[in-house]
Scaffold this motif. Structure first.
Motif, PDB file in Angstrom:
ATOM      1  N   ASN A  14      22.144  53.384  14.061  1.00 27.17           N
ATOM      2  CA  ASN A  14      20.967  53.309  13.204  1.00 27.17           C
ATOM      3  C   ASN A  14      20.852  54.520  12.289  1.00 27.17           C
ATOM      4  O   ASN A  14      20.624  54.392  11.081  1.00 27.17           O
ATOM      5  CB  ASN A  14      19.707  53.182  14.063  1.00 27.17           C
ATOM      6  N   VAL A  15      21.024  55.733  12.851  1.00 30.70           N
ATOM      7  CA  VAL A  15      20.853  56.922  12.008  1.00 30.70           C
ATOM      8  C   VAL A  15      21.963  57.029  10.969  1.00 30.70           C
ATOM      9  O   VAL A  15      21.743  57.562   9.872  1.00 30.70           O
ATOM     10  CB  VAL A  15      20.797  58.217  12.859  1.00 30.70           C
ATOM     11  N   LYS A  16      23.132  56.512  11.278  1.00 30.33           N
ATOM     12  CA  LYS A  16      24.224  56.584  10.299  1.00 30.33           C
ATOM     13  C   LYS A  16      24.039  55.558   9.186  1.00 30.33           C
ATOM     14  O   LYS A  16      24.267  55.855   8.006  1.00 30.33           O
ATOM     15  CB  LYS A  16      25.572  56.382  10.999  1.00 30.33           C
ATOM     16  N   THR A  17      23.636  54.346   9.532  1.00 32.07           N
ATOM     17  CA  THR A  17      23.508  53.315   8.504  1.00 32.07           C
ATOM     18  C   THR A  17      22.258  53.491   7.653  1.00 32.07           C
ATOM     19  O   THR A  17      22.192  52.970   6.536  1.00 32.07           O
ATOM     20  CB  THR A  17      23.502  51.922   9.142  1.00 32.07           C
ATOM     21  N   THR A  18      21.271  54.214   8.144  1.00 35.17           N
ATOM     22  CA  THR A  18      20.065  54.450   7.355  1.00 35.17           C
ATOM     23  C   THR A  18      20.104  55.766   6.605  1.00 35.17           C
ATOM     24  O   THR A  18      19.188  56.070   5.835  1.00 35.17           O
ATOM     25  CB  THR A  18      18.815  54.442   8.265  1.00 35.17           C
ATOM     26  N   GLY A  19      21.129  56.574   6.823  1.00 34.68           N
ATOM     27  CA  GLY A  19      21.243  57.854   6.135  1.00 34.68           C
ATOM     28  C   GLY A  19      20.482  58.982   6.799  1.00 34.68           C
ATOM     29  O   GLY A  19      20.375  60.076   6.234  1.00 34.68           O
TER      30      GLY A  19
END
Length: 727
Positions: A14-19
């Motif tokens: 989640n944190v990677k795909t949302t930036g």
């Protein structure tokens, strides 16, 4: 098991795909400044004059550091067997401490400015004059000067059994072949970047590193401060593949710059600067000679290699590693030779040695199969060893190549092909199929962890390991969940910080097994503690036991962060490592099946289908593991068809230092990739895990080359396989 073996989503997805994930160049500090490197333009010599006035005049420039005004820096430590962290320096150069130049591209100055734009503008205005010394930079021309590599336990120079050259001369069928591979450069998505902050004699560094603990050790030694005064943070690393394993000039100079001006410094290398200051894969010249009887039984196997190192560093590449273990030849000779050049030292790149060594060996096996008229799979199976071929003693801890070939051939439809070269066609496309064995050694490293179980049922695992996109935190949460019998969702993992218990480097594919072993050990200690607690207070279940005991949490630790504890940890690793090396050959293995289509008119080559079957022991998470395998295969396709660092043989300058000229595969180049696992635990490895980070790049080059031969009737023994070699 309720978590191990399940294709669970990544906990950091989640944190990677949302930036929301912050990488090394995305951390802000008050007073943050920016740095840029100035590179030498000669391969060897001394700086006679440095013109920096124009650079200093650029608005926003704070200073320009050179060998004339840089703070003192301690030299790189020399490697020692009992301290692997000291093998960590990319070069032996003490940056900005003298006027000497050792390779074209070496940093000779650092510009520090208020903005990155000003730093880059000023760096382009620095001009140097040199007293040039004759340099040796042409690898092909230096072939005759190759010498046996220095022998040591980590990088042995070779091995032999019997008299392979005599057996080769007497064999009924022989092949004696030469293969070459070019230099390769690292191209991780995240550029090398460092944010360095000094607070007195305490140092905080955000860096794109895959070796957090060794990184901290190295910085402490170079800057003369206690290791406990250095904190390295790398919770997210955008790809590494070996390029972020060692300590390169950019990191050291960012820290040096921050100390010089007393303000935080961020240094992000340009893509060209990565090529010029971060080592890549060595080129190779390989000889593979095979002798066999008419039934295909190998009587002689000779595999020798010539690779390069730099005059100021670099590591010998174990190109013939797999050739000691894959085939039951009666006589074997493997040897590594090296030449020293005045170039940036080479370094590790995904499956160092085996990635290019399997290209030569597995291509030669295919050539022998064609010479004998035997199916390439059948030839391999006829020479499948029962024990380690080179000594005839050590057992394979886990070897299932027969099962991998059987499953892979079925999934690929191998036996439906017409074995005659140039016999299969689809319109203008010549169709070919190739196969090769994948192989990579397995190992483990020391890992310290703590596991905390709280009264609310949550579990916290803490270890300073690296997450470079492979799902490391996810699989450790799965391991802890099953070890304690709690839901996967109850486990949280902290990682990527040197303030945490020492984690292993993410190099050589040891991380999952190494950390997992310590996690399981800590979980077992926790359960013993809770069992003792339950006898005193009563209660069933972890939460009830802790509530009755009025204890908020219970924690177990594996390993110690003290100096003596670290020495004990190294002993904990080295003693069984040496003992087990005498008993076992441990390796991940697999089979690569490739289908290509080659335009009969232009030589354009397209990989149209891929099947890979791998034996990596127990698979903790098939989703993340399959992603690892596909990534390695894609990297191998670049090695086979596109990647090549071009070095000017006159000056030593890299001529294609960017993704505009150095070609890597893109989406349109990649076919559907079918990945399967045997998923059979290795009984000698922690949790049965063998390690899958690198094996899938091995064998790819040979599978493609063998398929191209089947399609066209042309053998390409010099990578990459470009269309000019097929016309």
């Amino acid at each position: 098991m309720t978590a191990i073996g399940k294709p669970l989503d990544r906990v950091d997805g989640n944190v990677k795909t949302t930036g929301a994930a912050r990488f090394a160049a995305e951390h802000f500090y008050p007073g943050l400044t920016h740095a840029a490197l100035v590179h030498s333009t000669v391969s060897r010599g001394r700086i006679t004059t440095l013109h920096t006035d124009k650079a200093r005049a650029v608005p926003g420039v704070i200073t320009v550091l050179t060998h004339l005004n840089a703070p003192a820096l301690k030299p790189a430590p020399k490697p020692r067997l009992l301290n692997l962290a000291l093998w960590f320096s990319g070069t032996s150069v003490n940056y900005l401490q003298s006027d000497e130049v050792h390779w074209e591209g070496e940093p000779i100055a650092v510009v520090i400015a208020e903005t990155s734009a000003a730093a880059r503008e000023a760096a382009a205005l620095v001009h140097a004059e040199y007293s040039v010394v004759n340099s040796v930079v042409d690898f092909a021309a230096a072939e005759e000067d190759a010498q046996p590599q220095p022998n040591n336990p980590i990088f042995p120079r070779g091995a032999k059994k019997g008299d392979a050259e005599a057996a080769l001369a007497a064999a009924p069928v022989t092949l004696d072949l030469r293969y070459t591979t070019p230099p390769h450069n690292h191209n991780a998505l995240e550029l090398h970047a460092t944010t360095a902050v000094w607070d007195g004699d305490r140092l905080t560094v955000h860096d794109a590193t895959q070796s957090i603990d060794w990184f901290r050790t190295h910085l402490a030694l170079r800057f003369g401060i206690p290791m406990t005064n250095v904190r390295v943070l790398a919770p997210f690393v955008g790809g590494a593949f070996g390029g972020k394993f060692a300590m390169w000039p950019g990191t050291v100079l960012a820290v040096l710059a921050a100390r010089a001006i007393g303000r935080p410094v961020r240094l992000v290398l340009s893509r060209e600067a990565v090529y010029r200051t971060v080592g890549g894969r060595t080129p190779s010249i390989q000889r593979v000679a095979l002798g066999a009887d008419r039934a295909g039984k190998l009587t002689a196997l000779v595999h020798t290699s010539i690779t390069r190192t730099g005059r100021v560093g670099g590591y010998s590449e174990p190109v013939t590693s797999q050739s000691q273990h894959l085939y039951a030849a009666e006589n074997i000779l493997v040897r590594h030779d090296v030449v020293q050049l005045d170039l940036l030292p080479n370094t590790f790149m995904r499956a160092p040695g085996e990635a290019i060594g399997t290209f030569a060996l597995e291509s030669a096996i295919d050539e022998l199969a064609c010479e004998l008229g035997i199916d390439p799979i059948e030839l391999r199976l006829r020479n499948e060893p029962a024990v380690n071929p080179i000594d005839g003693k050590k057992k394979f801890s886990h070897r299932m190549l027969y099962e991998a070939y059987t499953l892979g051939a079925e999934r690929f439809g191998w036996y439906e092909r017409n074995p005659q070269p140039r016999s299969m066609r689809d319109g203008r496309w010549l169709v070919g199929m190739g196969v090769a064995t994948a192989y990579h050694p397995a190992l483990t490293l020391p890992a310290n962890v703590t596991v905390r179980l709280s009264a609310d049922g949550s579990v916290l695992v803490r270890c300073g390991f690296q997450e470079m996109g492979m799902g490391a935190a996810t699989v450790q949460a799965q391991i802890a969940a099953d070890a304690l019998g709690v839901p996967f969702e109850a486990v949280r993992v902290e990682y990527g910080d040197s303030a945490l218990p020492m984690g292993p480097t993410a190099g050589g594919s040891p991380q999952t097994a190494s950390v997992g072993a310590s996690v399981v050990q800590a979980c077992e200690e926790l359960k013993r503690s809770l069992k003792i607690m339950a006898r005193k207070t009563g209660g069933e279940g972890y939460e009830a036991i802790l509530r009755r005991a009025n204890v908020p949490h219970v924690e177990a630790r594996v390993g110690s962060e003290t100096r003596l504890g670290r020495i004990a940890g190294r002993a904990r690793f080295l003693v069984p490592f040496g003992r087990d090396n005498q008993r076992w050959v441990r390796a991940a293995s697999g089979v690569q099946f490739c289908e290509v289509r080659v335009d009969a008119e232009t030589g354009e080559t397209r990989v149209s289908r891929w099947v890979g079957v791998f034996d990596i022991g127990r698979v903790i998470n098939p989703k993340t593991a399959a992603s690892q395998m596909r990534g390695g295969i894609v990297m191998g396709l670049g090695l086979a068809l596109a990647e090549e660092t071009l070095i000017d043989p006159r000056t030593g300058r890299i001529m294609n230092p960017s993704l505009a000229e150095y070609h890597v595969p893109v989406h349109a180049d990649i076919p559907p990739i079918d990945v399967s696992f045997l998923d059979d635990p290795d009984p000698t490895m922690p949790l049965g895990i063998v390690g899958g980070g690198e094996v899938s790049v091995t064998g790819v080059g040979a599978a493609v080359a063998n398929a191209v031969y089947h399609a066209t009737g042309k053998r390409v023994r010099d990578l990459p396989i470009t269309l000019d070699k097929l016309l």
